[in-house]
Design an enzyme around this catalytic site. Structure first.
Site, PDB file in Angstrom:
ATOM      1  N   LYS A   1       0.865  -1.192   0.000  1.00 46.45           N
ATOM      2  CA  LYS A   1       0.000   0.000   0.000  1.00 46.45           C
ATOM      3  C   LYS A   1       0.890   1.226   0.000  1.00 46.45           C
ATOM      4  O   LYS A   1       2.032   1.175   0.474  1.00 46.45           O
ATOM      5  CB  LYS A   1      -0.880   0.019   1.255  1.00 46.45           C
ATOM      6  CG  LYS A   1      -2.099   0.909   1.135  1.00 46.45           C
ATOM      7  CD  LYS A   1      -3.248   0.200   0.455  1.00 46.45           C
ATOM      8  CE  LYS A   1      -4.399   1.104   0.162  1.00 46.45           C
ATOM      9  NZ  LYS A   1      -5.570   0.338  -0.333  1.00 46.45           N
TER      10      LYS A   1
ATOM     11  N   ASP B   1      -6.994   4.404  -4.614  1.00 43.10           N
ATOM     12  CA  ASP B   1      -7.656   4.283  -3.309  1.00 43.10           C
ATOM     13  C   ASP B   1      -8.268   5.672  -3.076  1.00 43.10           C
ATOM     14  O   ASP B   1      -8.485   6.417  -4.045  1.00 43.10           O
ATOM     15  CB  ASP B   1      -6.655   3.877  -2.211  1.00 43.10           C
ATOM     16  CG  ASP B   1      -7.342   3.421  -0.920  1.00 43.10           C
ATOM     17  OD1 ASP B   1      -7.772   2.264  -0.843  1.00 43.10           O
ATOM     18  OD2 ASP B   1      -7.479   4.240   0.020  1.00 43.10           O
TER      19      ASP B   1
END
Ligand code: NDP
Ligand code: 2IT
Length: 445
Positions: free
Chosen positions: A126, A166
């Protein structure tokens, strides 16, 4: 709790001080894995858990950029390459002022197990930045994305680490980052997913997280002889996940009564009109409060947390972490909620999730429920590698199949450990098993 698991969790908290979101995600996951470690003493001998909770690599860098007035700004950039046991690191990039190392690590840790659940060969990672895209011009966004990529490019690659979107990162940002990667490396490869359809993206990726969430919920409801038809649904957020969850709920006969953004929520007992939300949010990048200008029958309420006071059969938190706390859970249960599906990552606090489960509410945890986005990203990677392009129907069918499969895997894993209906435990265990197996055979590295 298993003594080894407890010791590793205590160490993790002590060695990563102040990282409260990472502590929270690790506590939830390790809690449910305790029973697995009771059965597998060989994991402790190989130090499996110590390896698992430490990212393989953490990259932090500065991101300088100039605004339209020539003023210089410096943001923080992150990429946490958490675990590559089952495939290249894979996970989104978040641009939001709240982003810090703790948040990126919690998201990266969750991503390991989520990606494993998809059954596709992708590891967990991430990244992101504390940059705030709100109110920035397209040129400012472009300069920021280029600066971000001018450092990130050396750490990623189609077989190494494949970022995606995201919060705050959608098609526009992916386009700017891809263009700059291509310029720097001189390779047109599948290094990012969520790309536009004209340059290697996949059909359904835009819809995938929201659709996937509803496919999984549909299967979970079906298991109890329930469905979406005529159900009252509340969806928090009004971004990518919320919009396409709404679209699929509509297709299945449900009615979405409320949606929100970080300022407040809208409510309409006749159902929120999705086309208006798309116009405000996707086209105009506006605020949800504007909805009442188009539909005077709706009401707008300042403050996003109030959305959970609206009576609903099904609640889909699709905004951000810890947006639904114990008080909200109590209100939803009092108002008769039947099922919760986490579209966002960790939207329910640990206490809220336990309260739902303790009160007979069907609960689909994020790492299973929102895995459709990354699953479709892996399908995009497959299409890039094969230099092919599947139809909408083909990708959608694969996505549906993956989500149904995830539901049965998490249900079965919970049952194997005597925790019928506990899909939190089921998701953590089923996600962990494949990663643990891959790590064990790859040795200490
Ligand atoms: P978007 O940026 O498209 O939308 C985010 C939405 O959540 C907006 O409505 C935003 O409101 C709201 N929001 C963000 N931060 C906060 C906050 N601190 N408080 C209240 N509301 C907030 O993001 P996505 O829809 O892509 O992501 C939503 C969630 O889904 C995140 O948790 C993400 O990690 C998760 N997710 C996303 C996937 C994807 O493929 N995109 C895949 C799997 C999970 P505002 O506009 O006011 O900021
Ligand atoms: O949280 C997530 O799974 C995402 N933001 C999607 C990640 C991806 O690589 O598609």
């Amino acid at each position: 709790m298993n003594a080894y698991v407890q010791r590793v969790l205590n160490d993790l908290i002590a060695r990563n001080p102040g990282e409260k979101e990472f502590h929270q995600a690790a506590t939830e996951i390790l809690n449910s894995l305790s029973v697995v470690f009771d059965k597998h003493p060989e994991y402790e001998e190989k130090g499996l858990l110590e390896l698992l909770v430490e990212p393989e690599r953490v990259i932090m860098f500065r991101v300088p950029w100039a605004d339209d007035n020539g003023k210089i700004h410096v943001n923080k950039g992150y990429r946490v390459q958490f675990n590559s046991a089952i495939g290249p690191y894979k996970g989104g990039l978040r641009f939001h002022p709240s982003v810090n190392l703790s948040i990126v690590k919690f998201l990266g840790f969750e991503q390991i197990f989520k990606n494993s659940l998809t059954s596709l060969p992708i590891g967990g990672g991430k990244g992101g930045s504390d940059f705030d895209p709100k109110g920035k011009s397209d040129m400012e966004i472009m300069r920021f994305c280029q600066s971000f990529m001018s450092e990130l490019y050396r750490h990623i690659g189609a077989d190494t680490d494949v970022p995606a979107g995201d919060i705050g990162v959608g098609g526009r940002e992916i386009g700017y980052m891809f263009g700059y990667y291509k310029k720097l490396v001189n390779e047109h490869v599948g290094v990012l997913t969520g790309r536009g359809l004209t340059y290697g993206g996949s059909l359904v990726r835009t819809e995938a997280t929201g659709y996937g969430l509803v496919y999984l919920m549909q299967e979970m409801l079906k298991d109890q002889d329930l469905d979406f038809n005529n159900k009252r649904v509340v969806i928090s957020g009004s971004g990518n996940v919320a919009i396409y969850a709404h679209e699929k709920v509509n297709q299945l006969g449900g009615k979405v009564l409320a949606m929100s953004d970080s300022n407040g929520y809208i409510y309409d007992e006749n159902g929120i009109v999705l086309d208006t939300i798309k116009l405000i949010k996707e086209r105009n990048r506006g605020r949800i409060s504007e909805y009442v200008n188009y539909h005077p029958s709706a009401t707008y309420v300042e403050g996003c947390k109030g959305i959970w006071t609206i009576p609903a059969d099904i609640a889909l938190p699709c905004a951000t972490q810890n947006e639904l706390d114990l008080d909200a859970a109590k209100t939803l249960v009092k108002n008769g909620v039947r099922a919760i599906g986490e579209g966002a990552n960790m939207p329910c606090t640990i206490e809220a999730a336990e309260y739902f489960q303790g009160n007979g509410v069907l609960f689909a945890p994020a790492k299973a429920a929102n895995a459709g986005g990354v699953a479709c990203s892996a399908l995009e990677m497959a299409q890039s590698s094969m230099r092919t392009f599947w139809s909408f129907h083909e990708v959608d069918e694969k996505l549906k199949h993956i989500m149904i499969n995830i539901f049965h895997n998490i249900k079965d894993a919970a049952a194997r450990y005597g925790m019928n209906g506990n899909y939190i435990a089921g998701a953590n265990i089923a996600g962990f098993e494949k990663v643990a197996n891959a790590m064990m055979v790859q040795g200490v590295c």
